[in-house]
Motif scaffolding. Structure first.
Motif, PDB file in Angstrom:
ATOM      1  N   ALA A 196       0.824  -1.218   0.000  1.00 18.36           N
ATOM      2  CA  ALA A 196       0.000   0.000   0.000  1.00 18.36           C
ATOM      3  C   ALA A 196       0.855   1.264   0.000  1.00 18.36           C
ATOM      4  O   ALA A 196       0.316   2.365  -0.115  1.00 18.36           O
ATOM      5  CB  ALA A 196      -0.923   0.002   1.212  1.00 18.36           C
ATOM      6  N   ASN A 197       2.148   1.092   0.164  1.00 13.84           N
ATOM      7  CA  ASN A 197       3.086   2.222   0.213  1.00 13.84           C
ATOM      8  C   ASN A 197       2.763   3.171   1.378  1.00 13.84           C
ATOM      9  O   ASN A 197       2.728   4.396   1.221  1.00 13.84           O
ATOM     10  CB  ASN A 197       3.114   2.967  -1.116  1.00 13.84           C
ATOM     11  N   VAL A 198       2.494   2.551   2.535  1.00  9.80           N
ATOM     12  CA  VAL A 198       2.285   3.299   3.778  1.00  9.80           C
ATOM     13  C   VAL A 198       3.122   2.617   4.858  1.00  9.80           C
ATOM     14  O   VAL A 198       3.635   1.522   4.661  1.00  9.80           O
ATOM     15  CB  VAL A 198       0.790   3.314   4.206  1.00  9.80           C
ATOM     16  N   ASN A 199       3.251   3.260   6.006  1.00 11.93           N
ATOM     17  CA  ASN A 199       3.993   2.593   7.075  1.00 11.93           C
ATOM     18  C   ASN A 199       3.036   1.779   7.938  1.00 11.93           C
ATOM     19  O   ASN A 199       1.818   1.943   7.868  1.00 11.93           O
ATOM     20  CB  ASN A 199       4.814   3.601   7.900  1.00 11.93           C
ATOM     21  N   ARG A 200       3.601   0.899   8.758  1.00 15.72           N
ATOM     22  CA  ARG A 200       2.795   0.021   9.616  1.00 15.72           C
ATOM     23  C   ARG A 200       1.839   0.823  10.502  1.00 15.72           C
ATOM     24  O   ARG A 200       0.707   0.422  10.725  1.00 15.72           O
ATOM     25  CB  ARG A 200       3.707  -0.822  10.516  1.00 15.72           C
ATOM     26  N   GLY A 201       2.331   1.934  11.018  1.00 12.05           N
ATOM     27  CA  GLY A 201       1.515   2.765  11.896  1.00 12.05           C
ATOM     28  C   GLY A 201       0.241   3.240  11.227  1.00 12.05           C
ATOM     29  O   GLY A 201      -0.802   3.354  11.876  1.00 12.05           O
ATOM     30  N   THR A 202       0.318   3.516   9.935  1.00  5.61           N
ATOM     31  CA  THR A 202      -0.871   3.955   9.192  1.00  5.61           C
ATOM     32  C   THR A 202      -1.891   2.820   9.107  1.00  5.61           C
ATOM     33  O   THR A 202      -3.096   3.048   9.246  1.00  5.61           O
ATOM     34  CB  THR A 202      -0.484   4.441   7.784  1.00  5.61           C
ATOM     35  N   VAL A 203      -1.416   1.615   8.906  1.00  2.94           N
ATOM     36  CA  VAL A 203      -2.325   0.463   8.882  1.00  2.94           C
ATOM     37  C   VAL A 203      -3.014   0.340  10.239  1.00  2.94           C
ATOM     38  O   VAL A 203      -4.236   0.200  10.318  1.00  2.94           O
ATOM     39  CB  VAL A 203      -1.584  -0.842   8.514  1.00  2.94           C
ATOM     40  N   TYR A 204      -2.219   0.420  11.312  1.00  2.15           N
ATOM     41  CA  TYR A 204      -2.781   0.294  12.662  1.00  2.15           C
ATOM     42  C   TYR A 204      -3.643   1.494  13.057  1.00  2.15           C
ATOM     43  O   TYR A 204      -4.475   1.379  13.947  1.00  2.15           O
ATOM     44  CB  TYR A 204      -1.679   0.068  13.686  1.00  2.15           C
ATOM     45  N   LEU A 205      -3.469   2.597  12.398  1.00  2.00           N
ATOM     46  CA  LEU A 205      -4.324   3.753  12.643  1.00  2.00           C
ATOM     47  C   LEU A 205      -5.769   3.464  12.221  1.00  2.00           C
ATOM     48  O   LEU A 205      -6.723   3.917  12.851  1.00  2.00           O
ATOM     49  CB  LEU A 205      -3.780   4.968  11.877  1.00  2.00           C
ATOM     50  N   HIS A 206      -5.909   2.663  11.169  1.00  2.00           N
ATOM     51  CA  HIS A 206      -7.226   2.350  10.617  1.00  2.00           C
ATOM     52  C   HIS A 206      -7.784   1.005  11.078  1.00  2.00           C
ATOM     53  O   HIS A 206      -9.005   0.823  11.116  1.00  2.00           O
ATOM     54  CB  HIS A 206      -7.176   2.358   9.088  1.00  2.00           C
ATOM     55  N   PHE A 207      -6.896   0.058  11.380  1.00  2.38           N
ATOM     56  CA  PHE A 207      -7.326  -1.315  11.672  1.00  2.38           C
ATOM     57  C   PHE A 207      -6.547  -1.878  12.854  1.00  2.38           C
ATOM     58  O   PHE A 207      -5.354  -1.604  13.006  1.00  2.38           O
ATOM     59  CB  PHE A 207      -7.089  -2.210  10.448  1.00  2.38           C
ATOM     60  N   LEU A 208      -7.218  -2.700  13.657  1.00  6.88           N
ATOM     61  CA  LEU A 208      -6.559  -3.321  14.804  1.00  6.88           C
ATOM     62  C   LEU A 208      -5.520  -4.349  14.368  1.00  6.88           C
ATOM     63  O   LEU A 208      -4.442  -4.445  14.947  1.00  6.88           O
ATOM     64  CB  LEU A 208      -7.592  -4.011  15.703  1.00  6.88           C
TER      65      LEU A 208
END
Length: 184
Positions: free
Chosen positions: A37-49
């Motif tokens: 997705a070309n984002v960092n892990r924190g961005t994923v965790y910002l949206h999803f558990l």
């Protein structure tokens, strides 16, 4: 919602689905999703558990879109119309890559189970409007028909849509009519 937030969330979901088309959910990691997705892990965790929350949210979104696009023409006391059934098949056909991924991935039976539950609820409501004889067992009939319909959807999608949507809708509608659930 902020456009950047929407864009990153969509990129994450798209990456997740792309990975699901290539591997089972057990092999997908947050790192793989973030990289694609070309984002960092924190961005994923910002949206999803976690990846399962991502899966749940994605499935919920897809089920809601399916229900919204394929809603009956009008609310009636009669069983869902043939045109509604045709819209379901046309929608599945237009989104066959997605639904094929969701149905073929062994790690996500929850999608099929959710479709089955929706079919059971719809049929159960319909049978509440129809009077049958004392030998009629609503629970058995609902389970049988819902399983048959969802299995037909699944077979059709996972076998690369061997028949047009119109043929599938016509055949299933004819079977439902034979079961006498389309008449009040």
């Amino acid at each position: 919602m902020d456009r950047r937030i929407q864009k990153s969330k969509k990129a994450i979901m798209d990456a997740f689905i792309e990975l699901l088309s290539e591997m089972d959910i057990e092999n997908i990691t947050i790192n793989k999703i973030a990289d694609l997705a070309n984002v960092n892990r924190g961005t994923v965790y910002l949206h999803f558990l976690d990846k399962y929350d991502l899966l749940d949210q994605y499935l919920e979104e897809q089920i809601n879109q399916l229900l919204e696009k394929c809603a009956p023409d009008e609310v009636t006391d009669k069983f869902t119309s043939k045109s509604t059934l045709l819209r379901v098949f046309e929608y599945l056909e237009q989104n066959s890559n997605l639904y094929s991924t969701m149905l073929k991935n062994r790690g996500i039976p929850v999608f099929r189970n959710r479709l089955l539950l929706i079919a059971q609820q719809s049929l159960s409501k319909q049978f509440d409007l129809i009077s049958f004889g004392p030998d009629f067992n609503k629970e058995i009939t609902v389970q049988f028909l819902a399983s048959a319909i969802i299995s037909s959807f699944e077979w059709w999608i996972t076998n690369s849509i061997p028949y047009p949507a119109s043929v599938m809708a016509e055949q299933i509608w004819a079977l439902l009519e034979r079961m006498m659930i389309t008449s009040p």
